[in-house]
Design a protein around this motif. Structure first.
Motif, PDB file in Angstrom:
ATOM      1  N   UNK A   1      31.529 -92.087  54.262  1.00  0.00           N
ATOM      2  CA  UNK A   1      31.126 -91.397  53.041  1.00  0.00           C
ATOM      3  C   UNK A   1      31.108 -92.435  51.932  1.00  0.00           C
ATOM      4  N   UNK A   2      29.899 -92.706  51.419  1.00  0.00           N
ATOM      5  CA  UNK A   2      29.765 -93.780  50.445  1.00  0.00           C
ATOM      6  C   UNK A   2      30.112 -95.108  51.086  1.00  0.00           C
ATOM      7  N   UNK A   3      31.021 -95.838  50.445  1.00  0.00           N
ATOM      8  CA  UNK A   3      31.430 -97.145  50.972  1.00  0.00           C
ATOM      9  C   UNK A   3      32.645 -97.047  51.886  1.00  0.00           C
ATOM     10  N   UNK A   4      33.207 -95.855  52.028  1.00  0.00           N
ATOM     11  CA  UNK A   4      34.439 -95.702  52.803  1.00  0.00           C
ATOM     12  C   UNK A   4      34.132 -95.271  54.223  1.00  0.00           C
ATOM     13  N   UNK A   5      34.560 -96.063  55.189  1.00  0.00           N
ATOM     14  CA  UNK A   5      34.401 -95.719  56.600  1.00  0.00           C
ATOM     15  C   UNK A   5      35.631 -94.949  57.057  1.00  0.00           C
ATOM     16  N   UNK A   6      35.428 -93.682  57.430  1.00  0.00           N
ATOM     17  CA  UNK A   6      36.534 -92.838  57.870  1.00  0.00           C
ATOM     18  C   UNK A   6      36.729 -92.883  59.374  1.00  0.00           C
ATOM     19  N   UNK A   7      35.646 -93.033  60.139  1.00  0.00           N
ATOM     20  CA  UNK A   7      35.718 -93.165  61.590  1.00  0.00           C
ATOM     21  C   UNK A   7      34.878 -94.363  62.006  1.00  0.00           C
ATOM     22  N   UNK A   8      35.467 -95.253  62.767  1.00  0.00           N
ATOM     23  CA  UNK A   8      34.779 -96.487  63.151  1.00  0.00           C
ATOM     24  C   UNK A   8      34.812 -96.647  64.673  1.00  0.00           C
ATOM     25  N   UNK A   9      33.714 -96.251  65.315  1.00  0.00           N
ATOM     26  CA  UNK A   9      33.553 -96.352  66.778  1.00  0.00           C
ATOM     27  C   UNK A   9      34.735 -95.709  67.520  1.00  0.00           C
ATOM     28  N   UNK A  10      34.953 -94.460  67.198  1.00  0.00           N
ATOM     29  CA  UNK A  10      36.068 -93.704  67.788  1.00  0.00           C
ATOM     30  C   UNK A  10      35.601 -93.011  69.063  1.00  0.00           C
ATOM     31  N   UNK A  11      36.384 -93.144  70.124  1.00  0.00           N
ATOM     32  CA  UNK A  11      36.115 -92.446  71.383  1.00  0.00           C
ATOM     33  C   UNK A  11      37.349 -91.621  71.749  1.00  0.00           C
TER      34      UNK A  11
ATOM     35  N   UNK B   1      40.716 -89.171  56.725  1.00  0.00           N
ATOM     36  CA  UNK B   1      39.671 -88.834  57.685  1.00  0.00           C
ATOM     37  C   UNK B   1      40.012 -87.728  58.659  1.00  0.00           C
ATOM     38  N   UNK B   2      41.121 -87.023  58.463  1.00  0.00           N
ATOM     39  CA  UNK B   2      41.520 -85.977  59.416  1.00  0.00           C
ATOM     40  C   UNK B   2      40.487 -84.850  59.462  1.00  0.00           C
ATOM     41  N   UNK B   3      40.154 -84.321  58.282  1.00  0.00           N
ATOM     42  CA  UNK B   3      39.192 -83.218  58.236  1.00  0.00           C
ATOM     43  C   UNK B   3      37.822 -83.670  58.707  1.00  0.00           C
ATOM     44  N   UNK B   4      37.440 -84.896  58.365  1.00  0.00           N
ATOM     45  CA  UNK B   4      36.154 -85.438  58.829  1.00  0.00           C
ATOM     46  C   UNK B   4      36.117 -85.507  60.349  1.00  0.00           C
TER      47      UNK B   4
END
Length: 601
Positions: free
Chosen positions: A14-24, A42-45
């Protein structure tokens, strides 16, 4: 085990903030997963991507075909013109006699207090918390393979939280739940997902197991993480020294964990804090004498109450929603007039009160300025810390401290309110639902701060872990016009609610709604006269236990005085008296429990 949902190399920003990065990640049938992490981490995301509410920026989300899933967010998007029955039962497409005779539907409606709201009440007439409960009930009455819940315990009382935990444990379905309620997490979760820095770390077990893992990770961290390590060690030490650890599937060697906390002292030095509190407060804090207090709707809350809050006491106050806990807190604070009786306040009392309502602050004022307007430094125990340091400990980074108050979220404004209350250095601290909108890390910081805080503390909370962690004594409002001491804390409260027939209200028999009433056989249980006799005997035992508590507090104060005088003989005698009180209390509690069992049987 069937695979229900899969995330493969999922990223979301969201914008410049990465909340999830290649999560499996994956959710299997029967999994019960607690999701934890800092607010905004990033919990709700993660939940929204997992359930298809939000698409990922990259990667793939796969759902099992035919998956029966319900998602309960914090938004509670319901039609305000619908009735409660329309929202909860309408989607089931059942006739009245069908759903009224359905045991699962009745259990959900009773367990979440939906019947008490009125099934014909318009959704638009409900409060935000009541709408959240309706939304939760609408999900749980369905046949499901997977339920995804975002902070479901926020608007439930202690009984509601326990009911929800039991319900999820007894249902044959997978659960993914974001929660900051540590008792609920430890009771329900078989796995814990920690969301941080764009990644998700997976642990077996609930809160206890996760705490072990974090402590081990902190032990291996570099010097920059030293403060975080100390906090994790302190929390772990309390877990291991308090109630028996509930670790279910430890992946980390218990011996290593024990070595890690071997030199950690108890969280609080009660004798030292009591001595310090007595110097700050004197002998009188707040006393209510022969007090009768009524709720705003005219119901008598307590009658003929004499309650003396002593220096250094740490009190937890529990009761169902609407039982009058906040009204009692207002009477203690002097904001609520007594119907009869009098309130006495010590001359040195400095009151700090965390209310459920947010402070009305200048929206253009910077966060740090709002804190420093109270004080620039605060003394906590033997340490003096600055306004900026306290704000950082309660979750505001140095960068965030420059943010205007008007740009803060509701949860951040709640934390700001708490920071301002603590900066005022009160010696009587009243906390009304302090855990609302606080993540687990911030809760641990708050508990650590309160460990060294000398003064009298009264806490209202549905978070039983918090009550057990920071309070030494628990009182309850049962709606009988009395304030009842609970020697065994929350567990005793739940037992007494059940023994007193609380389930008559929570598990209302709806089988007769819209259908013929069933004919029940005669009640061959205990007569009303026998029940009244048992109730009187139990009340007598409760009074005896309360007197023992008073004697115990007096002896603790005498021990402080004896230790100041280095009187070892007096200390030994007082210690013998304490042991005798403990033995007598144990016998009285056992007798009370036996009477309670007779009452139930």
């Amino acid at each position: 085990m069937a695979n229900l949902v899969n995330l493969e190399n999922v990223s979301k920003s969201f914008g410049l903030k990465t909340l999830l990065d290649r999560v499996s990640l994956g959710v299997q049938s029967g999994d019960r997963i607690g999701v934890v992490g800092l607010n905004g981490g990033g919990k709700t995301t993660l939940l929204e991507v997992l359930t298809g509410i939000e698409p990922p920026d990259s990667g793939r989300v796969s759902l099992n075909s035919g998956l029966r899933m319900a998602v309960v967010t914090q938004r509670a998007e319901l039609n305000p013109d619908d009735t409660v029955a329309d929202a909860v039962i309408g989607p089931l497409d059942l006739e009245i006699y069908q759903w009224a005779s359905n045991a699962k539907v009745r259990e959900v409606l009773g367990g979440l207090g939906i019947v008490d709201l009125g099934l014909e009440t318009k959704v638009g007439e409900l409060s935000g918390g009541e709408r959240r409960r309706v939304n939760l009930a609408a999900a749980l009455v369905k046949e499901l393979d997977l339920v995804v819940l975002d902070e479901p315990t926020n608007h439930l009382d202690v009984e509601g939280v326990r009911w929800l935990a039991d319900h999820l444990l007894n249902r044959n379905l997978a659960v993914v739940v974001v929660t900051h309620d540590r008792w609920f997490l430890d009771t329900v979760a078989t796995h814990t997902w920690e969301v941080h820095d764009g990644t998700v770390d997976v642990y077996e077990g609930g809160y206890n197991d996760w705490t072990f893992a974090r402590a081990e990770r902190a032990r291996q961290a570099d010097a920059a993480e030293q403060r975080r390590q100390n906090l994790a060690r302190k929390e772990l030490a309390w877990l291991r020294r308090g109630a028996p650890a509930r670790t279910s599937k430890p992946r980390y060697r218990i011996e290593a964990a024990e070595a890690l906390i071997g030199d950690v002292p108890p969280p609080r030095d009660s004798v030292e804090l009591l001595a310090f509190s007595k110097k700050r407060q004197g002998k009188v804090v707040v006393e209510l004498e022969d007090a009768t207090i009524s709720t705003p709707d005219g119901r008598v809350l307590v009658d003929d109450l004499t309650w003396r809050l002593g220096p250094g006491e740490r009190i937890g106050l529990v009761g169902v929603n609407g039982s009058g806990k906040t009204t009692l807190l207002r009477a203690i604070a002097g904001e609520k007039d007594l119907d009869t009786g009098k309130r006495i306040e010590g001359r040195t009392v400095r009151l700090g009160w965390l209310k459920q309502e947010l402070d009305d602050l200048d929206p253009d004022q910077r966060l740090l300025d709002a804190v420093e307007s109270v004080a620039t430094y605060v003394q906590l125990g033997k340490k003096e810390i600055s306004a900026s340091q306290l704000a950082e400990r309660l979750g505001f980074s140095a960068k965030r401290q420059r943010t205007p108050v008007g740009d803060l979220s509701g949860g951040e404004r709640r934390r700001l309110q708490l920071t301002r209350v603590l900066m005022a250095e009160p010696n009587l601290l009243l906390l009304d639902e302090p855990t609302n909108d606080l993540d687990i890390d911030t809760l641990q910081e708050l508990e650590s701060l309160l460990d060294s805080w000398p003064g009298t503390l009264v806490v209202i909370s549905h978070d039983r872990y918090l009550i057990e962690r920071i309070c030494d004594v628990t009182y309850a409002l049962f709606g009988d016009g009395k304030l009842t001491n609970l020697p065994r804390g929350i567990e005793e409260y739940l037992e007494r609610r059940q023994a007193a027939g609380a389930n008559d209200n929570r598990n209302v028999d709806l089988s007769s709604v819209g259908a013929e009433k069933k004919t029940h056989g005669a009640d061959h249980g205990m007569s009303q006269a026998e029940k009244r006799k048992l109730s009187k005997e139990m009340a007598s035992l409760e009074r005896k236990i309360a007197k023992l508590d008073t004697r115990e507090r007096t002896i603790h104060q005498q021990m402080v005085e004896a230790s100041e005088k280095m009187d070892t003989g007096a200390l030994a005698d007082l210690n013998t008296q304490l042991a005798a009180i403990a033995d007598e209390r144990g016998e009285l509690e056992m007798e009370w429990m036996e009477l309670g069992e007779k009452m139930e049987g």
